[in-house]
Scaffold this motif. Structure first.
Motif, PDB file in Angstrom:
ATOM      1  N   ARG A  56      -0.873  18.211 -11.893  1.00 25.57           N
ATOM      2  CA  ARG A  56      -0.854  16.775 -11.612  1.00 25.57           C
ATOM      3  C   ARG A  56       0.494  16.161 -11.998  1.00 25.57           C
ATOM      4  N   ALA A  57       1.021  16.592 -13.140  1.00 27.66           N
ATOM      5  CA  ALA A  57       2.292  16.053 -13.624  1.00 27.66           C
ATOM      6  C   ALA A  57       3.471  16.506 -12.760  1.00 27.66           C
ATOM      7  N   THR A  58       3.371  17.704 -12.216  1.00 26.32           N
ATOM      8  CA  THR A  58       4.455  18.274 -11.411  1.00 26.32           C
ATOM      9  C   THR A  58       4.507  17.648 -10.024  1.00 26.32           C
ATOM     10  N   GLN A  95       5.630  22.340  -0.239  1.00 27.60           N
ATOM     11  CA  GLN A  95       6.879  22.451   0.508  1.00 27.60           C
ATOM     12  C   GLN A  95       6.661  22.274   2.007  1.00 27.60           C
ATOM     13  N   GLU A  96       5.483  22.678   2.469  1.00 27.15           N
ATOM     14  CA  GLU A  96       5.159  22.524   3.892  1.00 27.15           C
ATOM     15  C   GLU A  96       4.838  21.066   4.226  1.00 27.15           C
ATOM     16  N   GLY A  97       4.518  20.270   3.219  1.00 27.52           N
ATOM     17  CA  GLY A  97       4.322  18.843   3.418  1.00 27.52           C
ATOM     18  C   GLY A  97       2.949  18.440   3.914  1.00 27.52           C
ATOM     19  N   VAL A  98       1.924  19.190   3.535  1.00 30.16           N
ATOM     20  CA  VAL A  98       0.568  18.796   3.938  1.00 30.16           C
ATOM     21  C   VAL A  98       0.170  17.527   3.183  1.00 30.16           C
ATOM     22  N   GLU A  99      -0.597  16.683   3.862  1.00 30.89           N
ATOM     23  CA  GLU A  99      -0.970  15.403   3.260  1.00 30.89           C
ATOM     24  C   GLU A  99      -1.893  15.583   2.052  1.00 30.89           C
ATOM     25  N   ILE A 100      -2.820  16.516   2.157  1.00 31.11           N
ATOM     26  CA  ILE A 100      -3.780  16.760   1.082  1.00 31.11           C
ATOM     27  C   ILE A 100      -3.811  18.250   0.769  1.00 31.11           C
ATOM     28  N   GLN A 115       1.467  13.891  -4.668  1.00 31.94           N
ATOM     29  CA  GLN A 115       0.603  14.684  -3.798  1.00 31.94           C
ATOM     30  C   GLN A 115      -0.867  14.289  -3.945  1.00 31.94           C
ATOM     31  N   ILE A 116      -1.580  14.229  -2.824  1.00 35.29           N
ATOM     32  CA  ILE A 116      -3.025  14.019  -2.870  1.00 35.29           C
ATOM     33  C   ILE A 116      -3.692  15.374  -3.091  1.00 35.29           C
ATOM     34  N   PHE A 117      -4.527  15.457  -4.103  1.00 36.33           N
ATOM     35  CA  PHE A 117      -5.247  16.696  -4.407  1.00 36.33           C
ATOM     36  C   PHE A 117      -6.751  16.498  -4.219  1.00 36.33           C
ATOM     37  N   MET A 136       0.844  -1.192   0.000  1.00 36.04           N
ATOM     38  CA  MET A 136       0.000   0.000   0.000  1.00 36.04           C
ATOM     39  C   MET A 136       0.882   1.246   0.000  1.00 36.04           C
ATOM     40  N   ASN A 137       0.640   2.146  -0.955  1.00 37.68           N
ATOM     41  CA  ASN A 137       1.460   3.349  -1.009  1.00 37.68           C
ATOM     42  C   ASN A 137       1.000   4.367   0.031  1.00 37.68           C
ATOM     43  N   ASN A 138       1.813   5.428   0.183  1.00 29.93           N
ATOM     44  CA  ASN A 138       1.536   6.427   1.208  1.00 29.93           C
ATOM     45  C   ASN A 138       0.210   7.147   0.979  1.00 29.93           C
ATOM     46  N   LYS A 139      -0.101   7.399  -0.280  1.00 33.52           N
ATOM     47  CA  LYS A 139      -1.366   8.042  -0.613  1.00 33.52           C
ATOM     48  C   LYS A 139      -2.533   7.236  -0.072  1.00 33.52           C
TER      49      LYS A 139
END
Length: 231
Positions: free
Chosen positions: A123-125, A94-99, A129-131, A1-4
Motif C-alpha cells: 500500500r505504501a509503495t 508497470q502495465e498501468g492497469v486501473e485495478i 493504485q487501486i487494489f 475528484m481524483n483519478n481513483k
C-alpha cells in the motif's frame, strides 16, 4: 475528484466481464482474449478482468475500459496464486492497469507471510493504485478493509479449502460486506445467469464480475452435457 474515484464511479452499477483462458484451455491466446473483451464491450460491459500482461496488452488494443488485472502464478508450497508476490504486482503496475486484484485470503503466501504482513508495504509503495482484495470469507474482507484495500471482492468464496462447502454465488457474504463496509464491494464467483446477476445487484454491490458463464465455452458446454447425462 481524483483519478481513483473516477474509475470507481465508472464501474458502479455496471458489469465487468472476466476474459481469461488457462494454458490448458482451447482459447488460451492473448489475441483471442482481446476479441472476447471486444465482444463483451460491444455487449455492454463496462470493465474487463484479465490475467497476464500479455493478455492485458492485447485487450488494451481493442477496448478502452477499466481493467482489473491479475497474474496467476503457481509457487511451490503455497495455495495463493492470484497475483501472489511483489513481482506480479510490479508487472501489473508497470502495465498501468486501473485495478490490481490479489489474493487477500488468510493463506500463507509464497514468501511465507500473510496478507496482513505484506500489504502495508504494498500500500505504501503504490499509493496511487487501486487494489482489489480477492477474499473468501467475511473475516478476510474485514482484514482487507483494515489493511487499506480500495475494494472488496468475493472472488475466492467457494475456492479455498475452508469455503468449498459454500453455495455460489455467495449472496449472504455479499450482503454482509455491503452492509458493514463503506468501500465498494465487487461481487464475483459463481454468477451463471442474468437472474442471479440481478439478485446480486439488488443486494447493493458496487459492481459484479461474470467470467465463466460468458467467456469460457468449454466450461459452458460441460454444464449442458452434464444436464443430459444426469438421469
Amino acid at each position: 475528484m481524483n483519478n481513483k474515484q473516477k474509475i470507481v464511479n465508472q464501474i458502479k452499477g455496471q458489469l465487468i466481464v472476466s476474459c481469461q483462458a488457462l494454458p490448458e484451455e482451447p482459447l488460451h491466446s492473448p489475441f483471442i482474449m482481446s476479441k472476447m473483451a471486444y465482444a463483451a464491450m460491444c455487449g455492454g460491459a463496462k470493465g474487463i478482468r484479465a490475467n497476464s500482461v500479455e493478455d492485458i496488452r492485447e485487450i488494451k488494443k481493442t477496448v478502452e475500459l477499466p481493467i482489473i488485472g491479475i497474474i496467476k502464478a503457481v509457487y511451490e508450497g503455497s495455495d495463493v496464486f492470484i497475483t501472489p508476490t511483489n513481482k506480479e504486482i510490479e508487472l501489473l503496475y508497470q502495465e498501468g492497469v486501473e485495478i490490481i486484484a490479489l489474493d487477500a485470503t488468510k493463506r500463507i503466501r509464497p514468501d511465507g507471510k500473510t496478507i496482513s504482513e505484506v500489504f502495508p508495504e504494498i500500500r505504501a509503495t503504490y499509493k496511487d493504485q487501486i487494489f482489489m482484495a480477492d477474499c473468501s470469507t467475511y473475516e478476510e474482507a474485514k482484514e482487507a478493509y483494515a489493511l487499506g484495500f480500495d475494494c472488496l471482492g468475493t472472488t475466492l468464496s467457494g475456492y479455498t479449502e475452508y469455503t468449498k462447502h459454500h453455495h455460489l454465488p455467495n449472496l449472504a457474504l455479499m450482503e454482509r460486506l455491503v452492509k458493514d463496509f463503506p468501500i465498494p464491494v465487487i461481487a464475483e464467483g459463481g454468477i451463471w445467469t442474468p437472474e442471479e446477476l440481478k439478485r446480486v445487484f439488488d443486494l447493493g454491490v458496487h459492481t459484479a464480475v461474470v467470467g465463466t458463464a460468458i467467456t469460457r465455452p468449454m466450461e459452458i458446454t460441460k454444464r449442458f452435457i452434464h444436464a443430459i447425462q444426469v438421469n
